[in-house]
Design a protein around this motif. Structure first.
Motif, PDB file in Angstrom:
ATOM      1  N   PRO A  46       0.754  -1.219  -0.045  1.00 35.54           N
ATOM      2  CA  PRO A  46      -0.267  -0.087   0.208  1.00 35.54           C
ATOM      3  C   PRO A  46       0.777   1.611  -0.038  1.00 35.54           C
ATOM      4  CG  PRO A  46      -0.836  -1.492   1.938  1.00 35.54           C
ATOM      5  CD  PRO A  46       0.484  -2.102   1.338  1.00 35.54           C
ATOM      6  N   PRO A  47       0.687   2.122  -0.329  1.00 41.04           N
ATOM      7  CA  PRO A  47      -0.978   1.905  -1.887  1.00 41.04           C
ATOM      8  C   PRO A  47      -0.250   1.462  -2.568  1.00 41.04           C
ATOM      9  CG  PRO A  47       0.346   4.069  -1.887  1.00 41.04           C
ATOM     10  CD  PRO A  47       1.437   3.377  -0.637  1.00 41.04           C
ATOM     11  N   LEU A  48      -0.886   0.381  -3.811  1.00 42.31           N
ATOM     12  CA  LEU A  48      -1.282  -0.401  -4.378  1.00 42.31           C
ATOM     13  C   LEU A  48      -1.256   1.200  -5.930  1.00 42.31           C
ATOM     14  CD1 LEU A  48      -3.588  -2.833  -3.608  1.00 42.31           C
ATOM     15  CD2 LEU A  48      -1.029  -2.765  -3.130  1.00 42.31           C
ATOM     16  N   ARG A  49       0.030   0.949  -6.508  1.00 44.69           N
ATOM     17  CA  ARG A  49       0.541   2.457  -7.133  1.00 44.69           C
ATOM     18  C   ARG A  49       0.738   1.399  -8.894  1.00 44.69           C
ATOM     19  NH1 ARG A  49       3.289   5.463  -5.075  1.00 44.69           N
ATOM     20  NH2 ARG A  49       5.414   4.536  -5.799  1.00 44.69           N
ATOM     21  N   LEU A  50       0.407   1.670  -9.754  1.00 43.54           N
ATOM     22  CA  LEU A  50       1.112   1.397 -11.167  1.00 43.54           C
ATOM     23  C   LEU A  50       0.999   2.509 -11.979  1.00 43.54           C
ATOM     24  CD1 LEU A  50       0.924  -1.031 -13.684  1.00 43.54           C
ATOM     25  CD2 LEU A  50      -1.467  -0.180 -14.212  1.00 43.54           C
ATOM     26  N   ARG A  61      -1.142   5.257 -12.052  1.00 46.78           N
ATOM     27  CA  ARG A  61      -3.246   4.959 -11.213  1.00 46.78           C
ATOM     28  C   ARG A  61      -3.254   4.268 -10.101  1.00 46.78           C
ATOM     29  NH1 ARG A  61      -6.079   2.898 -15.796  1.00 46.78           N
ATOM     30  NH2 ARG A  61      -4.877   1.118 -16.839  1.00 46.78           N
ATOM     31  N   GLU A  62      -3.859   4.488  -8.896  1.00 40.34           N
ATOM     32  CA  GLU A  62      -4.205   2.787  -8.290  1.00 40.34           C
ATOM     33  C   GLU A  62      -4.469   1.919  -8.685  1.00 40.34           C
ATOM     34  OE1 GLU A  62      -3.291   3.110  -5.107  1.00 40.34           O
ATOM     35  OE2 GLU A  62      -2.968   5.469  -5.555  1.00 40.34           O
ATOM     36  N   ALA A  63      -3.539   1.177  -8.406  1.00 41.74           N
ATOM     37  CA  ALA A  63      -3.967  -0.416  -8.704  1.00 41.74           C
ATOM     38  C   ALA A  63      -5.401  -1.131  -8.232  1.00 41.74           C
ATOM     39  CB  ALA A  63      -2.776  -1.631  -8.894  1.00 41.74           C
ATOM     40  N   ASP A  64      -5.995  -2.037  -8.994  1.00 39.50           N
ATOM     41  CA  ASP A  64      -7.005  -2.343  -8.801  1.00 39.50           C
ATOM     42  C   ASP A  64      -6.212  -3.418  -7.807  1.00 39.50           C
ATOM     43  OD1 ASP A  64      -9.816  -3.921  -8.622  1.00 39.50           O
ATOM     44  OD2 ASP A  64      -9.055  -4.663 -10.300  1.00 39.50           O
ATOM     45  N   LYS A 124       2.283 -15.376 -18.616  1.00 47.54           N
ATOM     46  CA  LYS A 124       1.042 -14.560 -17.353  1.00 47.54           C
ATOM     47  C   LYS A 124       0.983 -13.409 -17.029  1.00 47.54           C
ATOM     48  CE  LYS A 124      -0.668 -19.220 -17.508  1.00 47.54           C
ATOM     49  NZ  LYS A 124      -0.618 -20.082 -17.155  1.00 47.54           N
ATOM     50  N   ILE A 125       2.120 -13.752 -16.076  1.00 52.95           N
ATOM     51  CA  ILE A 125       2.530 -12.278 -15.618  1.00 52.95           C
ATOM     52  C   ILE A 125       2.950 -11.158 -16.303  1.00 52.95           C
ATOM     53  CG2 ILE A 125       4.013 -10.827 -13.914  1.00 52.95           C
ATOM     54  CD1 ILE A 125       1.721 -13.095 -12.567  1.00 52.95           C
ATOM     55  N   ALA A 126       3.523 -11.242 -16.755  1.00 53.31           N
ATOM     56  CA  ALA A 126       3.595  -9.857 -18.130  1.00 53.31           C
ATOM     57  C   ALA A 126       2.736  -9.588 -18.868  1.00 53.31           C
ATOM     58  CB  ALA A 126       4.570 -10.642 -18.932  1.00 53.31           C
ATOM     59  N   LYS A 127       1.688 -10.346 -19.064  1.00 48.81           N
ATOM     60  CA  LYS A 127       0.145 -10.079 -19.666  1.00 48.81           C
ATOM     61  C   LYS A 127      -0.562  -9.124 -18.795  1.00 48.81           C
ATOM     62  CE  LYS A 127      -3.336 -11.672 -22.727  1.00 48.81           C
ATOM     63  NZ  LYS A 127      -3.525 -13.165 -23.963  1.00 48.81           N
ATOM     64  N   ILE A 128      -0.342  -9.889 -17.701  1.00 49.81           N
ATOM     65  CA  ILE A 128      -1.445  -9.196 -16.863  1.00 49.81           C
ATOM     66  C   ILE A 128      -1.240  -7.902 -16.384  1.00 49.81           C
ATOM     67  CG2 ILE A 128      -1.774  -9.182 -14.039  1.00 49.81           C
ATOM     68  CD1 ILE A 128      -2.376 -12.614 -14.545  1.00 49.81           C
ATOM     69  N   LEU A 129      -0.048  -8.282 -16.013  1.00 54.99           N
ATOM     70  CA  LEU A 129       0.896  -5.986 -16.317  1.00 54.99           C
ATOM     71  C   LEU A 129       0.501  -5.054 -16.803  1.00 54.99           C
ATOM     72  CD1 LEU A 129       4.586  -6.907 -14.608  1.00 54.99           C
ATOM     73  CD2 LEU A 129       2.118  -6.378 -13.741  1.00 54.99           C
ATOM     74  N   ILE A 130       0.098  -6.164 -18.843  1.00 52.77           N
ATOM     75  CA  ILE A 130       0.321  -4.917 -19.688  1.00 52.77           C
ATOM     76  C   ILE A 130      -0.930  -4.549 -19.163  1.00 52.77           C
ATOM     77  CG2 ILE A 130      -0.168  -4.944 -22.446  1.00 52.77           C
ATOM     78  CD1 ILE A 130       2.838  -6.442 -22.073  1.00 52.77           C
ATOM     79  N   THR A 131      -1.863  -5.476 -18.744  1.00 53.29           N
ATOM     80  CA  THR A 131      -3.944  -5.745 -18.870  1.00 53.29           C
ATOM     81  C   THR A 131      -3.928  -4.810 -17.949  1.00 53.29           C
ATOM     82  OG1 THR A 131      -3.539  -7.741 -19.531  1.00 53.29           O
ATOM     83  CG2 THR A 131      -5.828  -6.725 -18.702  1.00 53.29           C
ATOM     84  N   LEU A 132      -3.480  -4.638 -17.221  1.00 51.25           N
ATOM     85  CA  LEU A 132      -3.909  -3.607 -15.939  1.00 51.25           C
ATOM     86  C   LEU A 132      -3.285  -2.181 -16.613  1.00 51.25           C
ATOM     87  CD1 LEU A 132      -1.494  -5.585 -12.840  1.00 51.25           C
ATOM     88  CD2 LEU A 132      -4.835  -5.162 -13.443  1.00 51.25           C
ATOM     89  N   THR A 133      -2.735  -2.050 -17.309  1.00 53.56           N
ATOM     90  CA  THR A 133      -1.915  -0.194 -17.612  1.00 53.56           C
ATOM     91  C   THR A 133      -2.943   0.391 -18.282  1.00 53.56           C
ATOM     92  OG1 THR A 133      -1.232  -1.398 -19.814  1.00 53.56           O
ATOM     93  CG2 THR A 133       0.299  -1.463 -17.501  1.00 53.56           C
ATOM     94  N   GLY A 134      -4.549  -0.804 -19.034  1.00 51.22           N
ATOM     95  CA  GLY A 134      -5.251  -0.306 -19.594  1.00 51.22           C
ATOM     96  C   GLY A 134      -4.341   0.072 -20.852  1.00 51.22           C
TER      97      GLY A 134
END
Length: 142
Positions: A46-50, A61-64, A124-134
């Motif tokens: 915390p704070p979860l941040r991307l 932004r704040e991460a989900d 899979k982790i790389a793809k999730i991180l990319i997806t989280l950026t929007g």
């Protein structure tokens, strides 16, 4: 205990149970090198941040927390060989680098195009991180 609903993230360190066990740390850094160099950094405490630099656009932004919780569970379950056999190299395409950090401790994994045998969870982790950026990262094909 936790205040975020995530297991010990931010309030205690989780250390590896074996030399090849992946566990959540302070940050995950992803670099995708193709024609451009795109970067994503996810703070797991915390704070979860991307933070990301995609092309010439910066995203912060704040991460989900739900998505981060799922990612933490994946990290806790991963078992990776320290150096996979027969990894590929090439001149075109993209190179991925995932770096897990916790203060002075760090581990780094790099591969070309697709993760080598045994490192598929890192893809899979790389793809999730990319997806989280929007954002779409063209060099990564996502």
């Amino acid at each position: 205990g936790t205040r975020t609903g995530l297991p010990c993230v931010g309030y205690c360190h989780i250390f590896p149970r074996s030399p090849t066990a992946m566990v959540p740390m302070e940050c995950i850094h992803l670099t995708v090198r193709g024609l451009l160099e795109d970067t994503v950094e996810l703070r797991l405490r915390p704070p979860l941040r991307l933070k990301a630099m995609v092309g010439y656009q910066e995203v912060t932004r704040e991460a989900d927390p739900v998505a981060v919780g799922k990612l933490v569970k994946m990290l806790e379950a991963m078992r990776l060989p320290p150096a996979p056999p027969g990894s590929l190299m090439g001149l075109d395409g993209q190179t991925y680098t995932l770096r897990f950090t916790d203060g002075r401790a760090a581990s780094e994994y790099s591969w070309w195009a697709k993760p080598p045998k045994g490192w598929e969870p890192l893809g899979k982790i790389a793809k999730i991180l990319i997806t989280l950026t929007g954002q779409r990262i063209p060099s990564a094909g996502y």
